[in-house]
Each structure stands twice: as structure tokens, then as C-alpha cells.
Motif scaffolding. Structure first.
Motif, PDB file in Angstrom:
ATOM      1  N   LYS A 219       0.834  -1.192   0.000  1.00  7.43           N
ATOM      2  CA  LYS A 219       0.000   0.000   0.000  1.00  7.43           C
ATOM      3  C   LYS A 219       0.876   1.253   0.000  1.00  7.43           C
ATOM      4  O   LYS A 219       1.981   1.259   0.558  1.00  7.43           O
ATOM      5  CB  LYS A 219      -0.914   0.023   1.231  1.00  7.43           C
ATOM      6  N   LYS A 220       0.323   2.311  -0.600  1.00  5.06           N
ATOM      7  CA  LYS A 220       1.026   3.588  -0.633  1.00  5.06           C
ATOM      8  C   LYS A 220       0.335   4.607   0.258  1.00  5.06           C
ATOM      9  O   LYS A 220      -0.832   4.461   0.628  1.00  5.06           O
ATOM     10  CB  LYS A 220       1.109   4.120  -2.069  1.00  5.06           C
ATOM     11  N   ASP A 221       1.084   5.673   0.570  1.00  3.76           N
ATOM     12  CA  ASP A 221       0.567   6.745   1.416  1.00  3.76           C
ATOM     13  C   ASP A 221       1.333   8.020   1.075  1.00  3.76           C
ATOM     14  O   ASP A 221       2.347   7.989   0.376  1.00  3.76           O
ATOM     15  CB  ASP A 221       0.747   6.378   2.886  1.00  3.76           C
ATOM     16  N   ASN A 222       0.840   9.153   1.560  1.00  5.80           N
ATOM     17  CA  ASN A 222       1.585  10.407   1.463  1.00  5.80           C
ATOM     18  C   ASN A 222       2.349  10.601   2.761  1.00  5.80           C
ATOM     19  O   ASN A 222       1.746  10.709   3.835  1.00  5.80           O
ATOM     20  CB  ASN A 222       0.636  11.585   1.233  1.00  5.80           C
ATOM     21  N   ILE A 223       3.668  10.614   2.664  1.00  7.85           N
ATOM     22  CA  ILE A 223       4.512  10.746   3.847  1.00  7.85           C
ATOM     23  C   ILE A 223       5.248  12.078   3.780  1.00  7.85           C
ATOM     24  O   ILE A 223       5.898  12.397   2.774  1.00  7.85           O
ATOM     25  CB  ILE A 223       5.510   9.582   3.941  1.00  7.85           C
ATOM     26  N   GLU A 224       5.145  12.842   4.845  1.00  5.93           N
ATOM     27  CA  GLU A 224       5.821  14.141   4.886  1.00  5.93           C
ATOM     28  C   GLU A 224       7.227  13.957   5.433  1.00  5.93           C
ATOM     29  O   GLU A 224       7.447  13.285   6.443  1.00  5.93           O
ATOM     30  CB  GLU A 224       5.043  15.124   5.755  1.00  5.93           C
ATOM     31  N   GLY A 225       8.193  14.548   4.733  1.00  4.37           N
ATOM     32  CA  GLY A 225       9.576  14.440   5.194  1.00  4.37           C
ATOM     33  C   GLY A 225      10.559  14.758   4.087  1.00  4.37           C
ATOM     34  O   GLY A 225      10.206  15.342   3.059  1.00  4.37           O
ATOM     35  N   ALA A 226      11.784  14.354   4.309  1.00  3.98           N
ATOM     36  CA  ALA A 226      12.868  14.609   3.360  1.00  3.98           C
ATOM     37  C   ALA A 226      13.065  13.383   2.469  1.00  3.98           C
ATOM     38  O   ALA A 226      13.186  12.261   2.964  1.00  3.98           O
ATOM     39  CB  ALA A 226      14.159  14.919   4.114  1.00  3.98           C
ATOM     40  N   ALA A 227      13.100  13.611   1.166  1.00 11.13           N
ATOM     41  CA  ALA A 227      13.325  12.534   0.201  1.00 11.13           C
ATOM     42  C   ALA A 227      14.827  12.390  -0.050  1.00 11.13           C
ATOM     43  O   ALA A 227      15.525  13.380  -0.294  1.00 11.13           O
ATOM     44  CB  ALA A 227      12.594  12.819  -1.096  1.00 11.13           C
ATOM     45  N   ILE A 228      15.302  11.161   0.030  1.00 16.13           N
ATOM     46  CA  ILE A 228      16.735  10.893  -0.158  1.00 16.13           C
ATOM     47  C   ILE A 228      16.879   9.715  -1.119  1.00 16.13           C
ATOM     48  O   ILE A 228      16.232   8.677  -0.946  1.00 16.13           O
ATOM     49  CB  ILE A 228      17.415  10.568   1.186  1.00 16.13           C
ATOM     50  N   VAL A 295      11.900   8.252   2.241  1.00 15.30           N
ATOM     51  CA  VAL A 295      11.428   9.478   2.881  1.00 15.30           C
ATOM     52  C   VAL A 295      11.558   9.310   4.387  1.00 15.30           C
ATOM     53  O   VAL A 295      11.043   8.343   4.963  1.00 15.30           O
ATOM     54  CB  VAL A 295       9.970   9.784   2.504  1.00 15.30           C
ATOM     55  N   VAL A 296      12.284  10.246   5.018  1.00 16.80           N
ATOM     56  CA  VAL A 296      12.459  10.220   6.475  1.00 16.80           C
ATOM     57  C   VAL A 296      11.960  11.547   7.055  1.00 16.80           C
ATOM     58  O   VAL A 296      11.874  12.549   6.342  1.00 16.80           O
ATOM     59  CB  VAL A 296      13.941   9.995   6.853  1.00 16.80           C
ATOM     60  N   PRO A 297      11.593  11.571   8.335  1.00 19.78           N
ATOM     61  CA  PRO A 297      11.138  12.836   8.936  1.00 19.78           C
ATOM     62  C   PRO A 297      12.176  13.939   8.755  1.00 19.78           C
ATOM     63  O   PRO A 297      13.381  13.700   8.891  1.00 19.78           O
ATOM     64  CB  PRO A 297      10.953  12.474  10.403  1.00 19.78           C
ATOM     65  N   GLU A 303      20.570  13.520  11.146  1.00 17.74           N
ATOM     66  CA  GLU A 303      21.020  12.305  11.846  1.00 17.74           C
ATOM     67  C   GLU A 303      21.054  11.115  10.886  1.00 17.74           C
ATOM     68  O   GLU A 303      21.994  10.300  10.916  1.00 17.74           O
ATOM     69  CB  GLU A 303      20.093  12.002  13.019  1.00 17.74           C
ATOM     70  N   PHE A 304      20.026  11.017  10.032  1.00 19.95           N
ATOM     71  CA  PHE A 304      19.959   9.913   9.074  1.00 19.95           C
ATOM     72  C   PHE A 304      21.166   9.939   8.133  1.00 19.95           C
ATOM     73  O   PHE A 304      21.804   8.905   7.880  1.00 19.95           O
ATOM     74  CB  PHE A 304      18.656   9.987   8.270  1.00 19.95           C
TER      75      PHE A 304
END
Length: 517
Positions: A219-228, A295-297, A303-304
């Protein structure tokens, strides 16, 4: 044997230049035909051009030439006068190749000719010079086999009984030609496969194999954060049969490990999502490259990235002896809402990558040093297209024990059940080739090899797919061996053919043809 004149078969300047190079050993006819194959686009699945070229060679020689419905071509050469009572021998090679370009090179293998070049030999024990392509695989597997067989068919000075030259299609992917060969197409009681890659060995057996595919609904979702974006490249890869025991890294496994360890150490469980994860190409190539988007917060981005660099260095240290060219590339994207796979789906996908089997599963209990069963985790596709809502995982198991291959399939079914994936039904297995040490063709070939080289050849079974088992299934009683010149790093842009080992393979074949009764 007569030295061949320069040929008009070649159309590219690169191939013509190599053929004219005095460093190529005689007979030049081998290189004429081989280079004609090199400059002809002939990746697996695109048989038309090489097949028609081979048919043209047969007609040019004035020999009986036939094609079956599967796309195999056979060229029949009558016996030399006085040798009509000798048994017929089939010389066989496949005309397709594995197409691999160097990382970053855009190359259309359906249209562009390869660019061959003579280089210094990487191992002087096998001669001063070698042949490679420029930034692509060379296709000596099995173009050089085609070249040798065609040169024998063309050589009017040889003494021999009836000869069949058999050229098969799509060996590298599905074994389609050998599996679907017309019954009775081969008239000979003996067959010599010219697809081995070590000139000091005579091969008398090989592994079979099959393909399995898992499909995992997600499943997909809209995730807010930084794309790397993260890319892993530069691994050796290589042949998933003959090099599976060398412990080379699988890019899918390493990239999955990198993402898992980085998110674990950053306490991001439940807080990240993958946008895509793609790696692997051919089933018989150990994946050398892979890439993903995550995508991470936004608050965890710094830190990531720090932890990511740390984990990359740990992997480089862990693999520094084998994978010296391992390289990671990171690209930081925007902070926004991104369409990604939700955390639960991302976790499932990564878990499959982490536990997916890859490598040697069992060594032969009967032949020291021989891999009996292995599996190549050859492809993973987590697609970022809007219509994609599932991941695909592909595996290519091999075994010299035909009865063990269904066991491997059941293990993959267990993996599918565990993660909630679907798996293909038990596919058609291409059978292994069981050794026959009482084969009179083997006895003669061993004696001939010893006369030529002054030493015994190694008698060997290989953990890779050769077509002999399938020929024996459709032509009961057929006696087979496999030989060929030395080459390394096949199925990769590093593929190297040691040119000074080619004449020895030619002499072995022509002498056996003259002596067989």
C-alpha cells in the motif's frame, strides 16, 4: 590447416582492425566468424539477426542448412572421402549472449555493434594477450563457440566423418532452443558442446535450474519528510553459476541491509517509507547495482545522513577484500509530502530483502569442491509508478540434483506464505546433465587432450547450465561432452577471452573428429 584469407564478413572498423591484428593466433577463420558474431546485436530474446547470419554462412559454404520452429539452426557437412563410415558428430554452441554495459553507459544492445579490442593478458600463464569488448560484455559466451564450429565447417583441409553444426537460441535466459528442439533434429550419436570456459577441463555434467517469482501486494501513502536517493554501484556481479561460490556481494542484499541498519540506529521504525527500490537485471547475473528512494522525517534528516555514511563505511570495510570498487551515491531531495509506500509495506519489503536466500545452499557430497545447489536472488522491483501497488522478487535456483529443485521451490513458497506474497506455480525445470564416465567420446577426448598437451585434462561437472541434458531428453542415447577455451568474468563488462587458448580447443575438436570410429 590452411591459413585463412582476410574476410569480407565484417562490417565494422573495430572488428576489421582486430581481425587484421597479428597478435591473433591462427586459424584466422575462427576470429573472422567470431567477430562477425561480436558485431551482430544478439542479446537473448532478439534471435533474428544472428540466426539469419548463421543461416547465411551455411548457404555460403554450400552446406545443407536447416532451421527448426524453435529457431535453432543446423548445418550439415558431409564426410571427407574415405571417412563416410565414421560416426557423425554434432558440434554445438548457442548464438545468444548476456548483454551488460558498464555502469553509466547507455548502450542499445538491439542496434549497436560491440567494439572488440585486444588487451594485455591479465594472466600471462594463458598467453600474452586477451580479447575484450569496450565497456560491455564480449559475448565470447558463446560467440567463440560459434566461431570455432563455423571455422571447422568451413575448413576443407580437415579429415572427418559427417559433422553437424548446431546453433541454439536463448540459452542464457530460458534454454528455449534446447528445450524445444525438434525431435530427430540431431542425427549424430555424439555431441560436443563448445560452451565450456576452462580449456584444461572436459565437462561431463552440469546443474539444472528454474525461475521463481514472488509478488508482494503493498500500500502507498503520502509521507511528509525529506526525500533521499541512495545508489549502490561498482560490485563485481558475475555469473550466478560458476561464480556463486566466490562470496561476491549481492547489491540487493547490501542496499537492504544499509537501509535497515541506518533506520534502526536512528530509531526510525514506523517513521519512514520507501518510494522505490530497484536492482538486478539478468537471472544469471549476480546483481552488481541497486538504488532506492526513501522518505524520512525532516527533523531526522541530518542524523539519518550521518548514520548512513557511517553504515556505508562499515559495509566498505566488511567487503574491502572482495568488493574494492563498491561505491555509494546519495542525493538529498526536497522536504515535502511524498507518495511513498507506507511503513508497514516498507517494512514487509525490507524484511523480504533481508531474509531472501542467496548464494550456495549445498555443496556436492560426491564431488569435492563442486556446488550442488545454489540460488541467485537476481531482481527486486519496488516501483514508484502511480499504478504500481506490489513488489516483485525474482530468484534463479540451480542444482545438479533434479530431485532437490522442488525442495528449493517449497522453501520459496514458505517465504511467500510468511510475508503474505504470491508465488508462481512450480515452473518447468531445465534438467541437469548427469555425468557418464563410460562415454567413449570422453575416453577418446581425454586421450587426444593428453597427446596434444602432454598431460591429463581435468574431468569436471560445472555448476552452470549447459544444454546437454535437454538434448539427451529429446534425443535418447546421445553421448555428450563439453569443451572450450579459457575466459573469465563472463556476463559482465570485464568479460575476457584468453586468445591463445582458442587454437588448442580447435585442435582438440578437429583431432577427435579425425580419430573417432
Amino acid at each position: 590447416m590452411i591459413k585463412s584469407k582476410m574476410s569480407s564478413h565484417l562490417t565494422t572498423a573495430a572488428a576489421q582492425s582486430v581481425l587484421a591484428d597479428g597478435r591473433l593466433p591462427e586459424p584466422k577463420a575462427i576470429w573472422d566468424y567470431f567477430l562477425a558474431m561480436v558485431e551482430t546485436p544478439r542479446g537473448s530474446g532478439f534471435p533474428d539477426l544472428p540466426r539469419e547470419k548463421i543461416i547465411g554462412f551455411g548457404k555460403e559454404l554450400g552446406l545443407e542448412t536447416e532451421r527448426d520452429e524453435a529457431g535453432n539452426v543446423i548445418i550439415r557437412k558431409p564426410a571427407t572421402p574415405g571417412y563416410e563410415s565414421r560416426p557423425s558428430v554434432c558440434l554445438q554452441a548457442h548464438y545468444d549472449m548476456v548483454t551488460v554495459a558498464a555502469e553509466g553507459l547507455t548502450f542499445d544492445f538491439t542496434k549497436q555493434p560491440l567494439v572488440p579490442r585486444i588487451v594485455e593478458s591479465p594472466d600471462k600463464a594463458f598467453g600474452q594477450y586477451a580479447l575484450m569488448a569496450t565497456d560491455t560484455s564480449l559475448g565470447a559466451d558463446n560467440g567463440i563457440g560459434c566461431g570455432i564450429v563455423l571455422a571447422i565447417l568451413a575448413d576443407k583441409t580437415l579429415k572427418h566423418g559427417p559433422i553437424e553444426g548446431l546453433f541454439t537460441t536463448d540459452e542464457e535466459t530460458t534454454m528455449y532452443g534446447a528445450t524445444n528442439i525438434k525431435k530427430g533434429f540431431i542425427k549424430s550419436p555424439y555431441l560436443i558442446n563448445v560452451d565450456s570456459e576452462e580449456d584444461w577441463r572436459i565437462t561431463i555434467g552440469c546443474a539444472g535450474g528454474f525461475e521463481d517469482e514472488l509478488t508482494l501486494p503493498l500500500k502507498k501513502d503520502n509521507i511528509e519528510g525529506a526525500a533521499i536517493r541512495i545508489e549502490l554501484k561498482g560490485l563485481q556481479g558475475g555469473h550466478s553459476g560458476v561464480e556463486i561460490h566466490k562470496g561476491r556481494a549481492n547489491a540487493l542484499k547490501l542496499l537492504g541491509q544499509l537501509i535497515h541498519q541506518t533506520t534502526l540506529h536512528c530509531n526510525l521504525e514506523g517513521k519512514f517509507g520507501l518510494q522505490y527500490f530497484v536492482g538486478g537485471d539478468k537471472r544469471n547475473v549476480i546483481p552488481p547495482n541497486a538504488r532506492c528512494g526513501i522518505v524520512v522525517p525532516a527533523a531526522s534528516k541530518a542524523e539519518f545522513m550521518t548514520e548512513l555514511k557511517k553504515q556505508e563505511e562499515l559495509l566498505k570495510q566488511e567487503w574491502k577484500t572482495i568488493e574494492k570498487d563498491m561505491k555509494f551515491i546519495e542525493t538529498e531531495g526536497a522536504i515535502d509530502k511524498h507518495v511513498s509506500y507506507d511503513y508497514e509495506s516498507t517494512r514487509k519489503f525490507l524484511d523480504v530483502v533481508l531474509i531472501a536466500p542467496h548464494g550456495v545452499m549445498r555443496m556436492s557430497p560426491d564431488v569435492e569442491g563442486l556446488v550442488e545447489t545454489s540460488i541467485n536472488f537476481c531482481k527486486a522491483v519496488l516501483c514508484d509508478k502511480p499504478e504500481c501497488h506490489a513488489a516483485r522478487f525474482e530468484f534463479f535456483p540451480r542444482s545438479s540434483d533434479n530431485d532437490y529443485m522442488p525442495v528449493v521451490h517449497e522453501q520459496l513458497k514458505a517465504l511467500a506464505r510468511t510475508v503474505g506474497a504470491n508465488i508462481t506455480d512450480m515452473p518447468n525445470i531445465f534438467p541437469g546433465w548427469l555425468p557418464d564416465t563410460a562415454n567413449p567420446l570422453l575416453t577418446l577426448s581425454v586421450e587426444t587432450y593428453k597427446e596434444i598437451h602432454g598431460k591429463e585434462p581435468e574431468i569436471y561437472a560445472i555448476h552452470a547450465g549447459l544444454e546437454c541434458g535437454m538434448f539427451q531428453a529429446s534425443h535418447p542415447g546421445l553421448k555428450c561432452i563439453s569443451v572450450g577455451p579459457y575466459m573469465v568474468d563472463v556476463h559482465s563488462p570485464k568479460e575476457t577471452l584468453f586468445i591463445d587458448t582458442v587454437p588448442g580447443s580447435y585442435k582438440l575438436l578437429t583431432t577427435v573428429l579425425e580419430k573417432i570410429h
